[in-house]
Every structure is written in structure tokens, then in C-alpha cells.
Design an enzyme around this catalytic site. Structure first.
Site, mmCIF file in Angstrom:
data_model
loop_
_atom_site.group_PDB
_atom_site.id
_atom_site.type_symbol
_atom_site.label_atom_id
_atom_site.label_comp_id
_atom_site.label_asym_id
_atom_site.label_seq_id
_atom_site.Cartn_x
_atom_site.Cartn_y
_atom_site.Cartn_z
ATOM 1 N N LYS A 279 0.886 -1.170 0.000
ATOM 2 C CA LYS A 279 0.000 0.000 0.000
ATOM 3 C C LYS A 279 0.913 1.206 0.000
ATOM 4 C CE LYS A 279 -2.309 2.028 3.297
ATOM 5 N NZ LYS A 279 -3.065 3.229 3.658
ATOM 6 N N GLY B 127 -7.235 9.629 9.378
ATOM 7 C CA GLY B 127 -7.490 9.814 10.799
ATOM 8 C C GLY B 127 -8.472 10.920 11.136
ATOM 9 N N ALA C 83 -9.023 5.773 4.018
ATOM 10 C CA ALA C 83 -8.877 6.901 4.937
ATOM 11 C C ALA C 83 -10.096 7.806 5.017
ATOM 12 C CB ALA C 83 -7.671 7.760 4.588
ATOM 13 N N GLY C 84 -10.406 8.211 6.238
ATOM 14 C CA GLY C 84 -11.398 9.252 6.470
ATOM 15 C C GLY C 84 -12.760 8.778 6.939
ATOM 16 N N ASN D 56 -8.866 2.407 9.564
ATOM 17 C CA ASN D 56 -8.117 2.058 10.768
ATOM 18 C C ASN D 56 -8.647 2.817 11.979
ATOM 19 O OD1 ASN D 56 -6.211 1.561 12.799
ATOM 20 N ND2 ASN D 56 -4.463 1.813 11.486
ATOM 21 N N THR D 57 -8.505 4.146 11.950
ATOM 22 C CA THR D 57 -8.857 4.939 13.131
ATOM 23 C C THR D 57 -10.326 4.797 13.518
ATOM 24 O OG1 THR D 57 -7.179 6.491 12.368
ATOM 25 C CG2 THR D 57 -8.551 7.206 14.179
#
Lengths: 265, 75
Positions: free
Chosen positions: A107, A168, A194-195, A216-217
Site C-alpha cells: 500500500k 485519521g 482513509a477518512g 483504521n482509526t
């Protein structure tokens, strides 16, 4: 005789010639402890999990490597080049990651700005060119720009990964139109990376027709990461299902659902 | 007066910090000294990746630079 259409059936997600069991991919960073991470991955149903390449802590004051907690036979380890700010640096990290011996996927992140973590497009394209020539299967984290996405595909990226919003941030899908456009114009899988902040973000993102989501976050920073992972699994499936089902047209006026006839005088 | 002694260690740079390792140590030996499992670590020696099967064949020299990396949690 029924006139109902056949229920929309999905095809498996195939990236770089490999079939993946889930359209939800998850990161392994920022969990409060490894046990929570392992349980969250399990609850998410994700097969692909991302990992980062970092120096071994020789003083052992910090956590051990992630491989003490993940089973590479169960999870597909997708290494990232997070934290790299130049093509050269990202290439170096990618080579180290491949040497770990799990797979040729990377990635690819080349970050261009510390505050927003938005990608450095020039560095990203350069690193993609070099890594593809070295036989890497490049999944490229990029912004929601169509022209960059097209160039990444032309350079041989096996997947293009536009952001929903900054890494994040949890702001959700800021540019559905641009992400839809990228999906419509590319042949390789488009996986939003992301986001995403909560389940509705994941659902709306999948409703755009993209092939998958990496997050992830949204899990790690949830009050209950395991419960959120389960919610995300359902949201991704729901969003995908709604996309395949084909939503009703939007109208600016109301249309009654009940018959207009048969009303009392 | 200075004490003459046989020094059987050399100084190399591992992950950015100077450390002493046995003279003529191989990369495999260095991992052993540090109690690291070679299956879980990737070794970069003077900016060149050394593949696992070659670790016992490469010896370190004074002031060599090693990067020892592994997978950690990330997104």
C-alpha cells in the site's frame, strides 16, 4: 409467474490477481492493546490487514512486532509505506516490506503535507513506476483526483485508493462525485482509503460503487472498537448491497406510496 | 600508562545507535546477540537489503550501518 428481477449477486473482490474474502480492509495501528485489535479484526471480517514497517526497538521498551499477534495464514498482510515523504523513501520501505516474505503487495503512500497527510502526487507516480517495474503489486493511496487515478492505473497500479477525507480525520466521504467518477473511469479496483468515521460513512462510500474500503482509526479510536468493527462489517455489506440493488431515483417532489383512488367522500 | 588489551568487539551503528558487537560477527550473529528472531526481522546492511538465507554469510565491519526492521501496527 414472477416478474421480480433476480436478486443482485456480488462477485468476489479481486486485486492484482488475488481474490479477497471481504471488501472491508482494516489497519492495525493505534489500538489501545493488541487483544482489542485482534478481536476487532475478527469482528470486522476483514481478510486484508495493513501493517507498517519500522525499526525494531532494541531496548524492548515498546510493544513487540505485530506478528506476535497476527496469524499470516488467516490475515493477508498488506504493508504500507506510511510516514514516507519522498518516492525514494517509499521505495526503500516497500523493498524492506517485501523482504519480510509475505507477498508482493504494497500500500503505497507518499505523503506531501504534514498537516493534512495529503499525498504527494508527483512522488506517488514516480514510486509507482519504479515499484511496478520491480514486480510489486502497488495499491496506491491517492487523493480524489481523476487524472492522478488514471495515471496510476496506466503505470500499472493494481488498485487505486482515493481518500474519503484526510487520514485519521473521521470526516467521512467528502467528495462522492469525484470518487464515483474515479470508479466509473478505472478498470482496476477502487478502494477508498482513509477518512471513514462511522458506519454511515462506510455505507455511503460503498453505495458509490467502489470495490472496497480500508479503515483504521474509525475502529481503533471508537469507544468500543470490537462493536464498531462489527457495525462496519454490516455497513460495508449494506452499502454494497444497496449499490448492487440500484437505488430509486431522487425526486424533488413527494409521490404518495398509498393509492390516490378509493378515498372516502 | 595505557593498558594494552585485545579488543574482540567492534562498533557498528544499529538502528541509529552505536553498539558493540563481536569482531567478525555475521549478520546472523548480530541478530542472535540482540535476541532477535531472523524470521521476523528484515536486515538492511549499509543500505542494501540482505536476504535471510545470506545472513550467515555477511560479516560486519567497523562503522557499518544496520537497519533492523519489522512489521508494527499501522493503517
Amino acid at each position: 409467474m414472477t416478474t421480480a428481477v433476480a436478486t443482485a449477486r456480488d462477485v468476489p473482490l479481486v486485486v492484482g490477481g488475488r481474490t479477497f474474502a471481504s471488501r472491508l480492509m482494516v489497519g492495525t495501528g493505534k489500538y489501545r492493546d493488541n487483544e482489542t485489535m485482534v478481536r476487532a479484526i475478527e469482528a470486522s471480517g476483514a481478510e486484508v490487514v495493513t501493517v507498517a514497517v519500522r525499526r525494531v526497538d532494541l531496548d524492548r521498551t515498546k510493544a513487540e512486532g505485530i506478528l506476535h499477534h497476527l496469524d499470516p495464514r488467516k490475515q493477508f498482510l498488506l504493508a504500507n509505506t506510511a510516514g514516507c515523504y519522498t518516492a525514494e523513501e517509499a521505495i526503500r520501505y516497500a523493498r524492506l516490506a517485501r523482504e519480510a516474505g509475505f507477498n508482493d503487495f504494497i500500500k503505497l503512500e507518499v505523503i506531501g503535507d504534514q498537516e493534512t497527510l495529503l499525498p504527494d502526487v508527483q512522488g506517488l507516480l514516480e514510486a509507482t513506476r519504479v515499484l511496478v517495474a520491480e514486480g510489486f503489486k502497488v495499491m496506491a493511496y491517492t487523493n480524489e483526483d481523476l487524472v492522478t487515478a488514471l495515471r496510476l492505473e496506466a503505470l500499472g497500479a493494481v488498485a487505486v485508493m482515493p481518500l474519503a477525507s484526510p487520514i485519521g480525520s473521521g470526516l467521512g466521504l467528502l467528495s462522492p462525485f469525484h470518487v464515483r467518477t474515479i470508479k466509473r473511469r478505472l478498470s482496476v479496483p477502487v478502494i477508498v482509503d482513509a477518512g471513514v468515521g462511522t458506519a454511515s460513512d462506510a455505507c455511503v462510500t460503498m453505495e458509490q460503487g467502489v470495490d472496497g474500503i480500508l479503515m483504521n482509526t474509525a475502529l481503533a479510536a471508537a469507544r468500543d472498537p470490537v462493536a464498531m468493527a462489527h457495525a462496519m462489517r454490516l455497513a460495508v455489506e449494506a452499502g454494497r448491497g444497496a449499490f448492487l440493488a440500484g437505488r430509486m431515483p431522487r425526486r424533488e417532489v413527494a409521490v404518495p406510496s398509498s393509492p390516490a383512488e378509493g378515498m372516502l367522500d | 600508562m595505557t593498558v594494552q588489551r585485545v579488543d574482540d568487539t567492534i562498533e557498528i551503528i544499529i538502528n541509529g545507535a552505536r553498539r558493540r558487537v563481536p569482531r567478525d560477527a555475521t549478520l546472523r550473529d548480530v541478530l542472535s546477540v540482540l535476541d532477535l528472531d531472523p524470521r521476523l526481522v528484515v536486515v538492511e546492511h549499509n543500505r542494501r537489503i540482505v536476504r535471510r538465507p545470506a545472513l550467515p554469510d555477511v560479516r560486519v565491519a567497523p562503522d557499518d550501518t544496520l537497519e533492523l526492521v519489522h512489521f508494527v501496527g499501522g493503517g
